[in-house]
Design an enzyme around this catalytic site. Structure first.
Site, PDB file in Angstrom:
ATOM      1  N   ARG A   1       0.844  -1.200  -0.102  1.00 41.72           N
ATOM      2  CA  ARG A   1      -0.085   0.134  -0.131  1.00 41.72           C
ATOM      3  C   ARG A   1       0.993   1.269  -0.049  1.00 41.72           C
ATOM      4  O   ARG A   1       1.978   1.150   0.501  1.00 41.72           O
ATOM      5  CB  ARG A   1      -0.906  -0.107   1.270  1.00 41.72           C
ATOM      6  CG  ARG A   1      -2.135  -0.930   1.289  1.00 41.72           C
ATOM      7  CD  ARG A   1      -3.188  -0.623   0.077  1.00 41.72           C
ATOM      8  NE  ARG A   1      -4.341  -1.316   0.127  1.00 41.72           N
ATOM      9  CZ  ARG A   1      -4.397  -2.464  -0.540  1.00 41.72           C
ATOM     10  NH1 ARG A   1      -3.334  -2.883  -1.679  1.00 41.72           N
ATOM     11  NH2 ARG A   1      -5.421  -3.319  -0.749  1.00 41.72           N
TER      12      ARG A   1
ATOM     13  N   HIS B   1      -0.776   1.059 -10.143  1.00 45.82           N
ATOM     14  CA  HIS B   1      -1.707   0.009  -9.409  1.00 45.82           C
ATOM     15  C   HIS B   1      -2.374  -0.818 -10.189  1.00 45.82           C
ATOM     16  O   HIS B   1      -3.638  -1.145 -10.113  1.00 45.82           O
ATOM     17  CB  HIS B   1      -2.506   1.038  -8.574  1.00 45.82           C
ATOM     18  CG  HIS B   1      -3.149   0.354  -7.324  1.00 45.82           C
ATOM     19  ND1 HIS B   1      -3.543   0.920  -6.109  1.00 45.82           N
ATOM     20  CD2 HIS B   1      -3.338  -1.155  -7.019  1.00 45.82           C
ATOM     21  CE1 HIS B   1      -3.860  -0.070  -5.112  1.00 45.82           C
ATOM     22  NE2 HIS B   1      -3.757  -1.029  -5.659  1.00 45.82           N
TER      23      HIS B   1
ATOM     24  N   GLU C   1      -4.038   8.170  -4.853  1.00 46.79           N
ATOM     25  CA  GLU C   1      -4.132   7.497  -6.190  1.00 46.79           C
ATOM     26  C   GLU C   1      -5.616   7.836  -6.768  1.00 46.79           C
ATOM     27  O   GLU C   1      -6.651   7.769  -6.148  1.00 46.79           O
ATOM     28  CB  GLU C   1      -4.262   5.811  -6.257  1.00 46.79           C
ATOM     29  CG  GLU C   1      -3.016   5.548  -5.724  1.00 46.79           C
ATOM     30  CD  GLU C   1      -3.033   3.940  -5.339  1.00 46.79           C
ATOM     31  OE1 GLU C   1      -1.647   3.380  -5.310  1.00 46.79           O
ATOM     32  OE2 GLU C   1      -3.805   3.461  -5.045  1.00 46.79           O
TER      33      GLU C   1
END
Length: 319
Positions: free
Chosen positions: A232, A284, A261
């Site tokens: 993370r 991601h 993000e």
């Protein structure tokens, strides 16, 4: 039961939703839902299916029909779980859907960093090979992974799967103690840093893991150490790591996650991609193989089936 998907586009348009459709009497799917439309779209739904749409306590209190929230991810931080529990609304997530995809991504990063591929690709694009007096380019050099020490932070399914693949490459693997746990007898990340050739993070973001790798302990790393974060954003202080990379304190950094993000324009790490650094940033997408995304649908359909089965049993007991 009436169900609504709030942000189907987060799984892509190549995913088959029929397994969910067969579990409910009425399914409405929206590509995306902004904050201003959440209440309206879930108002009459028995089941809400969402990935990243925020559903807060006030929204839950006004959703009179809502019985189940299915999260199309492992993390449930976008849902006020405590409020849902008070209202008798079940919240179910999905786990272990993308293990193979994330492990593959981790290995890609590890191998690419070891080969300093980002730097080498820039050199070739700039004409260095064409102008070379030899048949090859020797700089930057490659780090051979066989026999090297991999330290993994996070010994869950992902960490264990990465360890298995790294062992197949001939690496030595050590798991660090779980951050914040005083009863874990394994060595801490702090103690393992001086012997680590590669460090890979596969742990949740908690108070104990936030900023786990930072300017204070980066100087304990070997100069060639490669750091990978597929956990993370926030587990690694990316600004401190970027400074360490620029100063030659570490050998390479790869991340698939950032604290915000999507990141804002001008993010220091993204700007640094233009520099001659052993740096890899992916958006991601480690989890996004089609197989992993379809598995999310399968697990969500099973969550709905189990919920409805439990409800049927509760009704039978009252008859």
């Amino acid at each position: 039961m009436k169900a609504v998907i709030l942000d189907a586009d987060t799984l892509g348009n190549d995913i088959d939703l029929s397994l969910i459709d067969t579990q409910v009497t009425d399914l409405t799917s929206y590509p995306a839902t902004d904050a201003g439309h959440v209440q309206q779209r879930i108002q009459d739904a028995d089941i809400v299916i969402t990935n990243k749409v925020v559903i807060d306590a006030n929204t839950l209190q006004r959703a009179a029909s809502l019985k189940l929230i299915c999260v199309l991810a492992t993390g449930m931080n976008n849902i006020d779980v405590a409020a849902a529990e008070q209202l008798g609304i079940k919240v179910k997530n999905v786990e272990a859907y993308g293990t193979a995809s994330v492990v593959q991504h981790t290995l890609m990063m590890m191998l690419s960093l070891a080969a300093q591929q980002s730097i080498m690709q820039k050199r070739v694009a700039a004409g260095a090979w064409q102008k070379s007096s030899m048949f090859c380019l020797l700089e930057p050099s490659i780090l051979q992974l066989q026999g090297k020490q991999l330290v993994i932070v996070g010994s869950g399914e992902l960490g264990q799967a990465v360890a298995k693949q790294a062992t197949a490459l001939g690496m030595q693997v050590t798991f660090s103690a779980r951050p914040g746990k005083t009863d874990d007898e394994r060595p801490s990340l702090h103690d393992l840093l001086p012997e680590a050739d590669v460090i890979s993070f596969h742990c949740p973001l908690t108070d104990a893991t936030r900023g786990l790798l930072n300017r204070d302990n980066l100087r304990r790393c070997q100069q060639h150490a490669l750091i990978i974060n597929n956990a993370r954003g926030g587990v690694v202080n990316e600004e401190d790591v970027l400074t360490a990379l620029r100063e030659g304190i570490i050998g390479g950094f790869a991340t698939d996650v950032l604290p915000q993000e999507p990141p804002a324009a001008g993010h220091p790490l993204l700007e640094a991609l233009n520099e001659s650094l052993n740096l890899i940033i992916t958006p991601h997408n480690a989890w996004t193989s089609r197989e992993a995304r379809q598995r999310i649908i399968e697990l969500t359909a099973e969550n709905i089936r189990q919920f409805q089965h439990a409800q049927s049993n509760d009704v039978d007991k009252t008859v």
